[in-house]
Design an enzyme around this catalytic site. Structure first.
Site, PDB file in Angstrom:
ATOM      1  N   TYR A 134       0.777  14.034   1.515  1.00 54.53           N
ATOM      2  CA  TYR A 134       0.413  14.631   2.804  1.00 54.53           C
ATOM      3  C   TYR A 134       0.680  16.142   2.834  1.00 54.53           C
ATOM      4  O   TYR A 134       0.997  16.709   3.873  1.00 54.53           O
ATOM      5  CB  TYR A 134       1.146  13.916   3.958  1.00 54.53           C
ATOM      6  CG  TYR A 134       1.009  12.412   3.900  1.00 54.53           C
ATOM      7  CD1 TYR A 134      -0.195  11.798   4.234  1.00 54.53           C
ATOM      8  CD2 TYR A 134       2.062  11.593   3.478  1.00 54.53           C
ATOM      9  CE1 TYR A 134      -0.341  10.407   4.153  1.00 54.53           C
ATOM     10  CE2 TYR A 134       1.919  10.213   3.394  1.00 54.53           C
ATOM     11  CZ  TYR A 134       0.724   9.631   3.731  1.00 54.53           C
ATOM     12  OH  TYR A 134       0.576   8.268   3.645  1.00 54.53           O
TER      13      TYR A 134
ATOM     14  N   CYS B  99      -0.431  33.216  12.050  1.00 53.54           N
ATOM     15  CA  CYS B  99      -0.201  34.035  13.231  1.00 53.54           C
ATOM     16  C   CYS B  99       0.127  33.179  14.444  1.00 53.54           C
ATOM     17  O   CYS B  99      -0.595  33.173  15.440  1.00 53.54           O
ATOM     18  CB  CYS B  99      -1.417  34.919  13.483  1.00 53.54           C
ATOM     19  SG  CYS B  99      -0.957  36.373  14.407  1.00 53.54           S
ATOM     20  N   GLU B 100       1.145  32.372  14.305  1.00 57.77           N
ATOM     21  CA  GLU B 100       1.839  31.690  15.398  1.00 57.77           C
ATOM     22  C   GLU B 100       3.120  31.157  14.789  1.00 57.77           C
ATOM     23  O   GLU B 100       3.301  31.229  13.570  1.00 57.77           O
ATOM     24  CB  GLU B 100       0.983  30.590  16.035  1.00 57.77           C
ATOM     25  CG  GLU B 100       0.743  29.358  15.186  1.00 57.77           C
ATOM     26  CD  GLU B 100       0.093  28.232  15.991  1.00 57.77           C
ATOM     27  OE1 GLU B 100      -1.129  28.300  16.183  1.00 57.77           O
ATOM     28  OE2 GLU B 100       0.803  27.295  16.412  1.00 57.77           O
TER      29      GLU B 100
ATOM     30  N   ARG C 187       3.883  19.446   7.413  1.00 57.50           N
ATOM     31  CA  ARG C 187       4.884  18.441   7.762  1.00 57.50           C
ATOM     32  C   ARG C 187       6.090  18.998   8.530  1.00 57.50           C
ATOM     33  O   ARG C 187       6.516  18.394   9.516  1.00 57.50           O
ATOM     34  CB  ARG C 187       5.339  17.671   6.518  1.00 57.50           C
ATOM     35  CG  ARG C 187       4.183  16.997   5.764  1.00 57.50           C
ATOM     36  CD  ARG C 187       4.636  16.027   4.695  1.00 57.50           C
ATOM     37  NE  ARG C 187       5.179  14.817   5.255  1.00 57.50           N
ATOM     38  CZ  ARG C 187       6.442  14.540   5.323  1.00 57.50           C
ATOM     39  NH1 ARG C 187       7.339  15.365   4.821  1.00 57.50           N
ATOM     40  NH2 ARG C 187       6.858  13.425   5.890  1.00 57.50           N
TER      41      ARG C 187
ATOM     42  N   GLU D 224       0.846  -1.215   0.000  1.00 54.37           N
ATOM     43  CA  GLU D 224       0.000   0.000   0.000  1.00 54.37           C
ATOM     44  C   GLU D 224       0.873   1.253   0.000  1.00 54.37           C
ATOM     45  O   GLU D 224       0.905   2.004   0.979  1.00 54.37           O
ATOM     46  CB  GLU D 224      -0.883   0.008   1.255  1.00 54.37           C
ATOM     47  CG  GLU D 224      -1.764  -1.213   1.413  1.00 54.37           C
ATOM     48  CD  GLU D 224      -2.280  -1.367   2.846  1.00 54.37           C
ATOM     49  OE1 GLU D 224      -1.919  -0.556   3.726  1.00 54.37           O
ATOM     50  OE2 GLU D 224      -3.028  -2.317   3.091  1.00 54.37           O
ATOM     51  N   PRO D 225       1.591   1.517  -1.071  1.00 51.48           N
ATOM     52  CA  PRO D 225       2.461   2.697  -1.078  1.00 51.48           C
ATOM     53  C   PRO D 225       1.687   4.008  -1.244  1.00 51.48           C
ATOM     54  O   PRO D 225       0.805   4.110  -2.092  1.00 51.48           O
ATOM     55  CB  PRO D 225       3.352   2.452  -2.314  1.00 51.48           C
ATOM     56  CG  PRO D 225       2.540   1.568  -3.200  1.00 51.48           C
ATOM     57  CD  PRO D 225       1.633   0.761  -2.326  1.00 51.48           C
TER      58      PRO D 225
HETATM   59  N1  LLP Z   1      -1.166   1.757   4.611  1.00 52.12           N
HETATM   60  C1  LLP Z   1      -1.611   2.146   5.815  1.00 52.12           C
HETATM   61  C2  LLP Z   1      -2.482   1.262   6.559  1.00 52.12           C
HETATM   62  C3  LLP Z   1      -1.221   3.400   6.326  1.00 52.12           C
HETATM   63  O1  LLP Z   1      -1.651   3.770   7.517  1.00 52.12           O
HETATM   64  C4  LLP Z   1      -0.382   4.244   5.558  1.00 52.12           C
HETATM   65  C5  LLP Z   1       0.020   5.561   6.050  1.00 52.12           C
HETATM   66  C6  LLP Z   1       0.031   3.801   4.301  1.00 52.12           C
HETATM   67  C7  LLP Z   1      -0.367   2.546   3.855  1.00 52.12           C
HETATM   68  C8  LLP Z   1       0.911   4.632   3.392  1.00 52.12           C
HETATM   69  O2  LLP Z   1       2.130   4.944   3.976  1.00 52.12           O
HETATM   70  P1  LLP Z   1       3.243   5.699   3.071  1.00 52.12           P
HETATM   71  O3  LLP Z   1       3.625   4.749   1.945  1.00 52.12           O
HETATM   72  O4  LLP Z   1       2.635   6.919   2.555  1.00 52.12           O
HETATM   73  O5  LLP Z   1       4.368   5.960   3.994  1.00 52.12           O
HETATM   74  N2  LLP Z   1       1.275  12.174   7.317  1.00 52.12           N
HETATM   75  C9  LLP Z   1       2.525  11.467   7.534  1.00 52.12           C
HETATM   76  C10 LLP Z   1       2.486  10.036   7.084  1.00 52.12           C
HETATM   77  C11 LLP Z   1       1.404   9.245   7.779  1.00 52.12           C
HETATM   78  C12 LLP Z   1       1.175   7.924   7.166  1.00 52.12           C
HETATM   79  C13 LLP Z   1      -0.054   7.291   7.726  1.00 52.12           C
HETATM   80  N3  LLP Z   1      -0.303   6.009   7.194  1.00 52.12           N
HETATM   81  C14 LLP Z   1       3.633  12.254   6.828  1.00 52.12           C
HETATM   82  O6  LLP Z   1       3.367  13.268   6.231  1.00 52.12           O
HETATM   83  O7  LLP Z   1       4.788  11.843   6.899  1.00 52.12           O
END
Ligand code: LLP
Length: 402
Positions: free
Chosen positions: A357, A329-330, A299, A260-261
């Site tokens: 994200y 404004c912070e 981020r 699940e990328p």
């Molecule tokens: N599968 C599941 C069940 C997940 O919870 C996530 C991400 C992914 C796949 C995809 O992960 P990725 O390949 O994108 O690393 N907002 C944070 C990242 C949070 C990821 C949450 N879950 C950031 O900006 O670094």
């Protein structure tokens, strides 16, 4: 690596205004092909974790590449279906949700990964063996770029802890639940491929407990480079190790491998373009005040994440150190002590790796508008794929009673 030239980005920024998210379709394609070719010798299916970026055009583009899609809310499921994914290509990896949402997802005919004993029991009571389902397990593996994005460790809320497997098996037997897959996702930004191998080992031990098993879902979390010298997850090595593990697994059963990328597919494709509003100097720093903030790219403030920033208006300028700050404004610091080519008011700055994200975690804090989004299609044409908010959007759901 920057895929769109400075000139292209400046032209797009002038056409659509700033702050602006710009995505490059060809980069998403390139990243997907990288995954496909690395894993070509294995039976692998990729589900794009769309929480990273859900613009419908991005979903359609990713669908056209042949990928499936992973969702983290019922609304993401509906967006995926809206984008044209057939239900059999949609996966809902749920987390702490009400059972009604699982029922709704079942009604839509999508794959579901259940992450609690409580929902598993309800699922068994309601559907018995009639609807295949995956279970999300917590493998007790610490992985990922930082604690906020680590999900598989022994203090994490995610999944059913593996040590509770007897309870899972008891429910599965009691209700004759059709367990089609086992799922883990240990974190985001995992560079070390052995983390995936460790996860596989945990799951392999459980294979004999589930007679209907068809897939092992290893989640997402591949690392992308954010700064010079950063490495990406070595896909070739990962694919080799995963293949070796699956070829040699001790149980006589073919299992499909699911991933699940999220970031890996869309991070590098995205740029946040901002314009410099004010330059301000004091004893601590030279501040570059830009027309965006953590309301648009959270981020750096939320995870201390590093995003490369370039001054595309003056790429040959002498390098100086700056603090790049937002207009919220912070305290709203994108970068401190950051070398940039000399910056002037009116310059365009670009944040790299803003596809994942970025827009997705944006908000209207300070009653500022969310940015517009532009897609540079495979043929090079830049098209608007989301309008910038307008004033009415700030009032849209407010109920005026006074
Ligand atoms: N599968 C599941 C069940 C997940 O919870 C996530 C991400 C992914 C796949 C995809 O992960 P990725 O390949 O994108 O690393 N907002 C944070 C990242 C949070 C990821 C949450 N879950 C950031 O900006 O670094």
């Amino acid at each position: 690596m920057q895929q769109l030239s400075n000139e292209q980005l400046i032209t797009i920024a002038k056409n659509y205004g700033t702050p602006l998210y710009v995505y490059h379709a060809a980069t998403i394609t390139k990243q997907y092909q990288k995954l496909k070719s690395a894993f070509e010798k294995s039976d692998v299916v990729f589900f794009y974790a769309c929480k990273a970026l859900t613009n419908i055009n991005i979903l359609k583009h990713i669908k056209s590449l042949g990928a499936n899609i992973d969702c983290s809310s019922i609304n993401e499921v509906k967006l995926a279906l809206h984008a044209g994914f057939e239900p059999s290509r949609v996966l809902y990896t749920s987390n702490g949700i009400a059972f009604e949402e699982i029922e709704e997802a079942q009604g839509l005919g999508v794959h579901i990964n259940i992450d609690s004993l409580s929902n598993l029991e309800k699922f068994g009571q309601r559907f018995g063996h009639a609807y295949p389902v995956g279970i999300r397990l917590r493998p007790n593996i610490l992985a990922g770029g930082n604690l906020k994005i680590s999900t598989g460790h022994d203090k994490s809320k995610f999944g059913i802890p593996v040590e509770q497997i007897e309870k899972v098996v008891a429910l599965v037997n009691q209700y004759n639940i059709f367990i089609q897959g086992l799922h883990i996702h240990t974190g985001s930004e995992i560079k070390d491929v052995d983390v995936f191998v460790k996860g596989i080992e945990v799951l392999f031990d459980l294979i004999p407990r589930f007679r209907d098993l068809e897939f092992i879902d290893l989640g997402g979390g591949f690392k992308v480079p954010y700064k010079a010298g950063d490495a990406e997850t070595d896909m070739q090595l990962l694919a080799e190790k995963v293949k070796e593990a699956f070829d040699n697994h001790p149980h006589d059963k073919h299992l499909q491998i699911w991933f699940e990328p999220g970031k890996f597919l869309v991070s590098e494709s995205g740029y946040l373009v901002a314009q410099v509003n004010v330059m301000k100097e004091n004893a601590a720093a030279i501040f570059v005040g830009i027309d965006t903030g953590f309301n648009h790219l959270i981020r750096p403030m939320f995870y201390d994440s590093y995003h490369k920033i370039s001054n595309i208006s003056n790429p040959g300028g002498e390098e100086r150190k700056y603090a790049v700050v937002g207009n919220i404004c912070e305290t709203d610091t994108f970068a401190w002590d950051r070398k940039l080519n000399e910056v002037h008011e009116g310059d365009y700055l670009v944040f790299h790796n803003a596809g994942a994200y970025g827009f997705e975690m944006s908000s209207n804090f300070n009653s500022r508008y969310k940015p517009a989004e532009v897609l540079v299609k495979e043929d090079g044409e830049a098209v608007l794929i989301r309008k910038r908010d307008v004033f009415e959007d700030l009032l849209r759901n407010q109920v005026v009673v006074i």
